[in-house]
Design a protein around this motif. Structure first.
Motif, short mmCIF file in Angstrom:
data_model
loop_
_atom_site.label_atom_id
_atom_site.label_comp_id
_atom_site.label_asym_id
_atom_site.label_seq_id
_atom_site.Cartn_x
_atom_site.Cartn_y
_atom_site.Cartn_z
N LYS A 1 5.43 10.42 1.64
CA LYS A 1 4.99 9.12 1.13
C LYS A 1 5.44 8.01 2.07
N PHE B 1 0.79 5.26 0.86
CA PHE B 1 0.09 6.34 1.54
C PHE B 1 0.80 7.64 1.21
N CYS C 1 0.84 -1.20 0.00
CA CYS C 1 0.00 0.00 0.00
C CYS C 1 0.87 1.25 0.00
N ASN D 1 0.63 11.62 2.43
CA ASN D 1 0.08 12.48 3.49
C ASN D 1 -0.90 11.71 4.36
N GLY D 2 -0.61 10.43 4.63
CA GLY D 2 -1.45 9.62 5.51
C GLY D 2 -2.69 9.03 4.87
N GLU D 3 -2.90 9.29 3.59
CA GLU D 3 -4.10 8.79 2.90
C GLU D 3 -3.71 7.67 1.93
N LEU D 4 -4.44 6.56 2.00
CA LEU D 4 -4.19 5.43 1.10
C LEU D 4 -4.57 5.83 -0.32
N VAL D 5 -3.59 5.77 -1.23
CA VAL D 5 -3.85 6.18 -2.61
C VAL D 5 -3.70 5.04 -3.62
#
Length: 74
Positions: free
Chosen positions: A46, A13, A11, A15-19
Motif C-alpha cells: 500500500k 494505491f 490517494c 499494488n500500484g493501482e489507485l483504489v
C-alpha cells in the motif's frame, strides 16, 4: 452534476493501482491525514500519496463533495 476542478487529494494505491481518493482542504491537511493513515494501517503493498489533481467532483446528497474521477495529476 459533475464539474472539473483542481483539488488536493489523498490517494491510496494498492499494488500500484489507485483504489481510493479523498478531497483534502489543502496540502498540509493531506499530509497530516497521510501520516495518520500510514501509522494506523498495515502498509504492505500500500502507498498513500498527496497531490493537486484535476478531477471531476460532485456534490453528494448530504452536501459533502467527493471526487468522481481523477482526470490528471498535476
Amino acid at each position: 452534476m459533475a464539474i472539473t476542478k483542481l483539488v488536493f487529494a489523498l490517494c491510496l494505491f494498492i499494488n500500484g493501482e489507485l483504489v481510493e481518493h479523498r478531497i483534502q482542504e489543502n496540502l498540509s491537511t493531506c499530509l497530516k491525514m497521510k501520516r495518520e493513515a500510514t501509522r494506523n494501517m498495515d502498509m504492505s503493498n500500500k502507498q498513500f500519496m498527496c497531490g493537486e489533481v484535476k478531477a471531476e467532483i460532485e456534490k453528494n446528497i448530504d452536501g459533502s463533495i467527493s471526487i468522481k474521477k481523477i482526470i490528471k495529476e498535476k
